[in-house]
Design a protein around this motif. Structure first.
Motif, PDB file in Angstrom:
ATOM      1  N   UNK A 176      45.234  34.732  38.767  1.00 33.35           N
ATOM      2  CA  UNK A 176      45.220  35.287  40.123  1.00 33.35           C
ATOM      3  C   UNK A 176      46.295  36.362  40.195  1.00 33.35           C
ATOM      4  N   UNK A 177      46.046  37.391  40.973  1.00 32.06           N
ATOM      5  CA  UNK A 177      47.043  38.443  41.168  1.00 32.06           C
ATOM      6  C   UNK A 177      46.812  39.142  42.496  1.00 32.06           C
ATOM      7  N   UNK A 178      47.913  39.585  43.079  1.00 33.83           N
ATOM      8  CA  UNK A 178      47.862  40.381  44.308  1.00 33.83           C
ATOM      9  C   UNK A 178      49.066  41.305  44.282  1.00 33.83           C
TER      10      UNK A 178
ATOM     11  N   UNK B 158      40.144  47.575  43.438  1.00 34.73           N
ATOM     12  CA  UNK B 158      40.086  47.052  42.075  1.00 34.73           C
ATOM     13  C   UNK B 158      38.817  46.231  41.844  1.00 34.73           C
ATOM     14  N   UNK B 159      38.437  45.422  42.824  1.00 30.62           N
ATOM     15  CA  UNK B 159      37.237  44.600  42.680  1.00 30.62           C
ATOM     16  C   UNK B 159      36.013  45.491  42.513  1.00 30.62           C
TER      17      UNK B 159
ATOM     18  N   UNK C 181      43.782  38.753  47.110  1.00 27.61           N
ATOM     19  CA  UNK C 181      43.816  38.171  45.768  1.00 27.61           C
ATOM     20  C   UNK C 181      42.618  38.569  44.918  1.00 27.61           C
ATOM     21  N   UNK C 182      42.882  38.870  43.667  1.00 26.35           N
ATOM     22  CA  UNK C 182      41.848  39.016  42.651  1.00 26.35           C
ATOM     23  C   UNK C 182      41.927  37.780  41.766  1.00 26.35           C
TER      24      UNK C 182
END
Length: 434
Positions: free
Chosen positions: A115-117, A132-133, A195-196
Motif C-alpha cells: 500500500x502507498x499514498x 497513478x491508478x 491509497x494505491x
C-alpha cells in the motif's frame, strides 16, 4: 551461508515523481543540489499510519495458511517506509518454495501486499492516486497478449498477460492474471481514497499440473483484497514502532549526527533466520534564499539485526567469517568489477560493545568515471549472544551550506566524525537488543 538484505518488501514500493524507495539514493552523487523553497498549492490529505505488520495482520492467519503455509523454505517479510505527513508506505509478503498443495504435489506459492499514498506540491494524495491508478491501468491494458484463452501477439514464448477484469473493491479496482517465470499469478490493483493497493498471489507446481488454476489464484487474490481494503478503510491512530527499530528515537539519531532525520524504515523477515533492518535518512537543513545553490551533508544510517540461532554456524561463526572476509578483501586490494570497485581500510577491533566488535571503512569508486567522487562508508559489526548487529553509515559528515557563502566547503565524509556518530547510537541499540 550468505544472508541477503532484509529489504525484499521495498521492491513493492516503487518511486515516482522524483521519489525513491529507502536505500536507493547515492549520497555524494546528489550534491551539489539546486533547490527552491516549495510553495504548496493544494490542500493536504491526512494519511493514516500503517505498518507492514498491520498489513500482515489484516489477512486472517488461518486463511493465509491455506494460501501459503509456514515452512522451512519460505517465510514472511514485512516492511514499513519512513512515514511523513505526506507519505505512507508498507508491504507484506509470504512465500513457501516447498508447499504441500494437495494430492502429494509440492509447489511454490507466494502472496504479497503493498500500500502507498503520497502527496506532492501540485497534487494531493487523492489526486495523485487517481492519476497513478489511471496510468497503471492503461499500461496494464497495453500489455494484454492473451484474449479468449489464446495468445494474440504472434509469440509462443515469454510472459502472457490476460485481459483486465473489473472488480468492486475500494473506489476503483481491477485484476489481471499472468504466466511468467514466477508461475501463474493474479494481481489485484485498487484505488481507495488516497491509497494505491496491490495484491498478488500465485505460483507453480513441481509435479502434476505445472500451475495452479486461474480461478484458484484469482479467487484467493480477491479475498485477500477484501481483507486489505477493510483494514485500509479504518482510521488508525499513531503507530508505535516495536522491536529493535523502536530502540532509537529520531532525537537519538539527530543527537549523534545532525538534523534532520526521518525514519526509521523497517524491514523484517521471520524465516528460519530472523532478520530486522532499520534505516534512518539523515539530511541537514540548509537555510537559503529562493534560487540559491546549496549543498547539504547527509546520508543513511542502517542497523541490521540477525538472529542466527545456535549451532556451529551460529552468530559467533558468522561474526568471525565476516571479520576474515574484510581482512581478505583488504589483502587482495578490494573487490569489484569494471563498474564499481570497493577498497577497505584495515579492520579495527572495538572494546566495550557486545561480546566482540570491529569497525571497517570502505570507499567505492567507478573505474569508468574517474572524476566521480568515491562513496565512503563505515561499518561496525557486533557479536551479541545469538545475534550479530551491523551498523553502516554512508554519506557526508562535514561541510555544506550556501555555495556562494564565505568559507563554504563541499560536503565530505570525515571518518572520525562518522565513526563517533555511529558509536554513539550503537551502544544504546546493542543494549536494547539484549
Amino acid at each position: 551461508m550468505l544472508i541477503g538484505a532484509v529489504v525484499g518488501g521495498w521492491l513493492l514500493l516503487r518511486p515516482d515523481d522524483g521519489g525513491r524507495p529507502p536505500g536507493a539514493f547515492e549520497r555524494e552523487d546528489r550534491l551539489p543540489t539546486l533547490k527552491r523553497k516549495p510553495t504548496p498549492s493544494v490542500a493536504p490529505v491526512k494519511l493514516r499510519a500503517i505498518t507492514g505488520d498491520q498489513l500482515c495482520a489484516a489477512v486472517p492467519d488461518a486463511f493465509r495458511k491455506s494460501l501459503v503455509t509456514d515452512g522451512r523454505y519460505g517465510g514472511k517479510d514485512a516492511s514499513t517506509g519512513a512515514a511523513t505527513e505526506s507519505e505512507k508506505r508498507a508491504a507484506c509478503s509470504w512465500s513457501d518454495n516447498k508447499m504441500d498443495v494437495g494430492g502429494g504435489v509440492l509447489g511454490h506459492r507466494s502472496l504479497s501486499i503493498s500500500v502507498e499514498a503520497r502527496s506532492g506540491e501540485r497534487e494531493n494524495a487523492v489526486e495523485r492516486a487517481k492519476r497513478r491508478f489511471a496510468d497503471d491501468k492503461k499500461a496494464h491494458e497495453r500489455r494484454v497478449n492473451v484474449r479468449d484463452g489464446k495468445r494474440v501477439d504472434g509469440r509462443t514464448s515469454g510472459s502472457a498477460f490476460g485481459e483486465l477484469t473489473q472488480l468492486q473493491y475500494g473506489d476503483e479496482s481491477y485484476s489481471q492474471s499472468s504466466i511468467g517465470h514466477s508461475g501463474l499469478k493474479a494481481a489485484v490493483h485498487i484505488r481507495q481514497g488516497p491509497w494505491l493497493i496491490k495484491v498478488e498471489y500465485g505460483g507453480s507446481n513441481r509435479s502434476g499440473a505445472k500451475y495452479p488454476t486461474g480461478d484458484e489464484v484469482r479467487a484467493a487474490a480477491n479475498k485477500v483484497a477484501e481483507h486489505v481494503t477493510a483494514e485500509m478503510a479504518k482510521d488508525a491512530g499513531k503507530v508505535r514502532i516495536d522491536g529493535p527499530c523502536g530502540i532509537l528515537t529520531v532525537k537519538n539519531v539527530e543527537s549523534a549526527f545532525f538534523p534532520e532525520v526521518s525514519g526509521p524504515s523497517v524491514g523484517t523477515n521471520d524465516g528460519r533466520i530472523k532478520q530486522t533492518a532499520c534505516t534512518w535518512d539523515i539530511r541537514e537543513q540548509v537555510k537559503h534564499e529562493p534560487g540559491q545553490e546549496f549543498t547539504a551533508r547527509g546520508g543513511e544510517l542502517t542497523a541490521r539485526v540477525v538472529d542466527w540461532g545456535g549451532g556451529d554456524t551460529g552468530s559467533a561463526f558468522q561474526f568471525d567469517r565476516d571479520a576474515k572476509k574484510y581482512d581478505r578483501y583488504r589483502a587482495q586490494g578490494g573487490i569489484g568489477n569494471e563498474v564499481t570497485h570497493t577498497t577497505f581500510e584495515a579492520r579495527e577491533a572495538i572494546s566495550g560493545l557486545g561480546e566482540k566488535a570491529f569497525a571497517v571503512e570502505s570507499a567505492t569508486t567507478r573505474p569508468k568515471e574517474p572524476d566521480r567522487k568515491p562513496t565512503r562508508e563505515i561499518l561496525v559489526k557486533v557479536l551479541s549472544g545469538e545475534k550479530t548487529i551491523e551498523f553502516t553509515f554512508r554519506g557526508t559528515t562535514t561541510g555544506g551550506g550556501v555555495v556562494e557563502a564565505p568559507g563554504y566547503q563541499e560536503p565530505v565524509f570525515d571518518p572520525a566524525a562518522a565513526r563517533q556518530a555511529v558509536m554513539e547510537v550503537a551502544k544504546p541499540f546493542v543494549d536494547g537488543v539484549k
